[in-house]
Scaffold this motif. Structure first.
Motif, mmCIF file in Angstrom:
data_model
loop_
_atom_site.group_PDB
_atom_site.id
_atom_site.type_symbol
_atom_site.label_atom_id
_atom_site.label_comp_id
_atom_site.label_asym_id
_atom_site.label_seq_id
_atom_site.Cartn_x
_atom_site.Cartn_y
_atom_site.Cartn_z
ATOM 1 N N ASN A 61 0.812 -1.217 0.000
ATOM 2 C CA ASN A 61 0.000 0.000 0.000
ATOM 3 C C ASN A 61 0.848 1.271 0.000
ATOM 4 O O ASN A 61 0.327 2.358 -0.266
ATOM 5 C CB ASN A 61 -0.934 0.016 1.215
ATOM 6 C CG ASN A 61 -2.043 -1.017 1.107
ATOM 7 O OD1 ASN A 61 -2.697 -1.139 0.083
ATOM 8 N ND2 ASN A 61 -2.244 -1.797 2.164
ATOM 9 N N ASP A 62 2.138 1.136 0.300
ATOM 10 C CA ASP A 62 3.025 2.308 0.324
ATOM 11 C C ASP A 62 3.037 3.049 -1.007
ATOM 12 O O ASP A 62 3.257 4.256 -1.050
ATOM 13 C CB ASP A 62 4.465 1.876 0.652
ATOM 14 C CG ASP A 62 4.628 1.434 2.095
ATOM 15 O OD1 ASP A 62 3.610 1.176 2.761
ATOM 16 O OD2 ASP A 62 5.778 1.337 2.554
ATOM 17 N N VAL A 63 2.834 2.312 -2.084
ATOM 18 C CA VAL A 63 2.974 2.907 -3.421
ATOM 19 C C VAL A 63 1.668 3.519 -3.922
ATOM 20 O O VAL A 63 1.621 4.052 -5.028
ATOM 21 C CB VAL A 63 3.482 1.862 -4.439
ATOM 22 C CG1 VAL A 63 4.830 1.294 -3.991
ATOM 23 C CG2 VAL A 63 2.474 0.725 -4.627
ATOM 24 N N ILE A 64 0.595 3.448 -3.125
ATOM 25 C CA ILE A 64 -0.698 3.980 -3.554
ATOM 26 C C ILE A 64 -0.842 5.421 -3.076
ATOM 27 O O ILE A 64 -0.802 5.687 -1.868
ATOM 28 C CB ILE A 64 -1.861 3.121 -3.000
ATOM 29 C CG1 ILE A 64 -1.738 1.685 -3.525
ATOM 30 C CG2 ILE A 64 -3.209 3.718 -3.387
ATOM 31 C CD1 ILE A 64 -2.766 0.726 -2.959
ATOM 32 N N PRO A 65 -1.007 6.376 -4.013
ATOM 33 C CA PRO A 65 -1.152 7.781 -3.606
ATOM 34 C C PRO A 65 -2.371 7.979 -2.710
ATOM 35 O O PRO A 65 -3.418 7.376 -2.927
ATOM 36 C CB PRO A 65 -1.341 8.521 -4.946
ATOM 37 C CG PRO A 65 -0.779 7.603 -5.984
ATOM 38 C CD PRO A 65 -1.036 6.221 -5.476
ATOM 39 N N GLY A 66 -2.235 8.802 -1.697
ATOM 40 C CA GLY A 66 -3.358 9.119 -0.824
ATOM 41 C C GLY A 66 -3.629 8.073 0.235
ATOM 42 O O GLY A 66 -4.615 8.185 0.970
ATOM 43 N N CYS A 67 -2.763 7.048 0.334
ATOM 44 C CA CYS A 67 -2.965 5.994 1.331
ATOM 45 C C CYS A 67 -2.329 6.420 2.660
ATOM 46 O O CYS A 67 -1.170 6.835 2.704
ATOM 47 C CB CYS A 67 -2.347 4.687 0.856
ATOM 48 S SG CYS A 67 -2.580 3.325 2.019
ATOM 49 N N LYS A 68 -3.100 6.317 3.738
ATOM 50 C CA LYS A 68 -2.618 6.682 5.072
ATOM 51 C C LYS A 68 -2.919 5.540 6.040
ATOM 52 O O LYS A 68 -4.027 4.994 6.042
ATOM 53 C CB LYS A 68 -3.311 7.961 5.542
ATOM 54 C CG LYS A 68 -2.859 8.443 6.921
ATOM 55 C CD LYS A 68 -3.498 9.777 7.285
ATOM 56 C CE LYS A 68 -4.987 9.633 7.512
ATOM 57 N NZ LYS A 68 -5.624 10.876 8.022
ATOM 58 N N ILE A 69 -1.923 5.172 6.833
ATOM 59 C CA ILE A 69 -2.057 4.044 7.753
ATOM 60 C C ILE A 69 -1.768 4.495 9.179
ATOM 61 O O ILE A 69 -0.805 5.225 9.428
ATOM 62 C CB ILE A 69 -1.090 2.903 7.357
ATOM 63 C CG1 ILE A 69 -1.456 2.339 5.982
ATOM 64 C CG2 ILE A 69 -1.098 1.789 8.398
ATOM 65 C CD1 ILE A 69 -0.463 1.328 5.458
ATOM 66 N N LYS A 70 -2.627 4.053 10.105
ATOM 67 C CA LYS A 70 -2.389 4.237 11.526
ATOM 68 C C LYS A 70 -2.539 2.882 12.217
ATOM 69 O O LYS A 70 -3.330 2.053 11.787
ATOM 70 C CB LYS A 70 -3.371 5.249 12.125
ATOM 71 C CG LYS A 70 -3.092 6.697 11.726
ATOM 72 C CD LYS A 70 -4.003 7.647 12.475
ATOM 73 C CE LYS A 70 -3.672 9.092 12.128
ATOM 74 N NZ LYS A 70 -4.552 10.049 12.854
ATOM 75 N N GLY A 71 -1.785 2.702 13.300
ATOM 76 C CA GLY A 71 -1.796 1.416 13.980
ATOM 77 C C GLY A 71 -0.494 0.684 13.740
ATOM 78 O O GLY A 71 0.502 1.284 13.320
ATOM 79 N N HIS A 72 -0.509 -0.615 13.984
ATOM 80 C CA HIS A 72 0.740 -1.374 13.933
ATOM 81 C C HIS A 72 0.563 -2.691 13.185
ATOM 82 O O HIS A 72 -0.485 -3.335 13.281
ATOM 83 C CB HIS A 72 1.221 -1.689 15.351
ATOM 84 C CG HIS A 72 1.368 -0.473 16.215
ATOM 85 N ND1 HIS A 72 2.484 0.326 16.213
ATOM 86 C CD2 HIS A 72 0.497 0.085 17.097
ATOM 87 C CE1 HIS A 72 2.319 1.322 17.057
ATOM 88 N NE2 HIS A 72 1.125 1.205 17.608
ATOM 89 N N VAL A 73 1.610 -3.070 12.446
ATOM 90 C CA VAL A 73 1.708 -4.406 11.863
ATOM 91 C C VAL A 73 3.061 -4.968 12.290
ATOM 92 O O VAL A 73 4.106 -4.439 11.910
ATOM 93 C CB VAL A 73 1.603 -4.389 10.325
ATOM 94 C CG1 VAL A 73 1.706 -5.811 9.781
ATOM 95 C CG2 VAL A 73 0.311 -3.734 9.859
ATOM 96 N N TYR A 74 3.020 -6.008 13.104
ATOM 97 C CA TYR A 74 4.254 -6.616 13.603
ATOM 98 C C TYR A 74 4.589 -7.859 12.794
ATOM 99 O O TYR A 74 3.736 -8.707 12.557
ATOM 100 C CB TYR A 74 4.093 -7.016 15.070
ATOM 101 C CG TYR A 74 3.865 -5.850 16.009
ATOM 102 C CD1 TYR A 74 4.933 -5.083 16.456
ATOM 103 C CD2 TYR A 74 2.581 -5.529 16.434
ATOM 104 C CE1 TYR A 74 4.724 -4.007 17.318
ATOM 105 C CE2 TYR A 74 2.361 -4.457 17.281
ATOM 106 C CZ TYR A 74 3.437 -3.697 17.721
ATOM 107 O OH TYR A 74 3.222 -2.643 18.557
ATOM 108 N N TYR A 75 5.850 -7.912 12.358
ATOM 109 C CA TYR A 75 6.396 -9.108 11.710
ATOM 110 C C TYR A 75 7.354 -9.708 12.733
ATOM 111 O O TYR A 75 8.372 -9.104 13.051
ATOM 112 C CB TYR A 75 7.100 -8.716 10.414
ATOM 113 C CG TYR A 75 7.878 -9.811 9.739
ATOM 114 C CD1 TYR A 75 7.350 -11.093 9.595
ATOM 115 C CD2 TYR A 75 9.151 -9.561 9.228
ATOM 116 C CE1 TYR A 75 8.070 -12.088 8.977
ATOM 117 C CE2 TYR A 75 9.878 -10.550 8.595
ATOM 118 C CZ TYR A 75 9.330 -11.808 8.470
ATOM 119 O OH TYR A 75 10.056 -12.801 7.853
#
Length: 258
Positions: A61-75
């Protein structure tokens, strides 16, 4: 009390994960814990956030314009969205297979060798070993071993999809994401992919998005049901299909909704 995450217990975790495409919120407070060497299926109606969620796991999703993420994804125990984390390194460990087979317009051999070459591997003997090992792992070697120098575009749709799986295995990932990998395949090719998924979990963690509930029931150990960007229910597949706890899940599973 602070809970210490055991990275042996969970390989992917999301905590209060929210995602927007501009003003449209596609994921709402998603919390999920996924165990290693299991197959997890994401099910739900179109537009519920399944593909958006799976793309969070390798930062597509990093490459999608206008995409904003909040929260956490743990690997394991590391938040993959921390500023210092290299998305390219994440994608080396978390491969992806898309809805439509997308082999490169190269030979079968070069499709598999491409990733290792990009990583600096130029030893012909070692590349030969990687190609053969990856094609064996994708249950494709016997069908293409005499066609390694032929164009991958000449393979059938099912063979192309298994080639794409082999291509993702060539860089030795830990997790394989599959976004509706059988949606464009016939029943025979679909059965081969499903057999392959069952074998892959011996060495990899598999997360699959599928519209096909029967497929989810056949191949997955755990199932997550999503609706309108929310995680409605998540548990062992047998429990989700035989004794769902949420009414929305039951309606979807029984075909009365979605």
């Amino acid at each position: 009390m602070v809970t210490i995450m055991n990275k042996e217990e969970y390989i992917i975790q999301t905590k209060d994960l929210n995602l927007w495409y501009n003003e449209n919120q596609a994921l709402i407070d998603v919390n999920l814990n996924m165990k290693p060497n299991k197959v997890t299926a994401l099910i739900g109606p179109s537009g519920c956030g399944k593909s958006t969620l799976i793309r969070c796991f390798n930062r597509m999703n990093d490459v999608i314009p206008g995409c904003k993420i909040k929260g956490h994804v743990y690997y394991h125990d590391k938040d993959m969205y921390e500023p210092k984390v290299d998305a390219v390194e994440i994608r080396k460990k978390i491969g992806m297979v898309f809805q439509k087979p997308n082999p490169f317009p190269k030979s079968v051999y070069e499709n598999i060798a491409y990733g290792p070459r990009v990583q600096g591997m130029n030893n012909k003997k070692k590349l030969d070993e990687i190609v053969e090992k990856s094609l064996h792992a994708a249950a494709l070697w016997d069908e293409v071993k005499d066609r390694l120098n032929d164009s991958a575009m000449g393979l059938s749709g099912g063979q192309q999809q298994r080639l794409c799986i082999a291509r993702s295995l060539a860089i030795e990932p830990e997790i394989i994401l599959m976004d509706e990998p059988c949606s464009s395949l016939d029943p025979i090719a679909t059965a081969k992919i499903e057999d392959l998924i069952n074998k892959l979990k011996q060495n990899y963690t598999v997360i699959i998005v599928t519209h096909n509930m029967q497929q989810a029931a056949r191949v997955s150990d755990y199932t997550a049901y999503m609706y309108l960007g929310k995680m409605i229910e998540y548990g062992k597949t047998t429990q989700i299909f035989e004794n769902p706890k949420e009414e929305l899940t039951e309606k979807y599973i029984t075909g009365r909704f979605g």
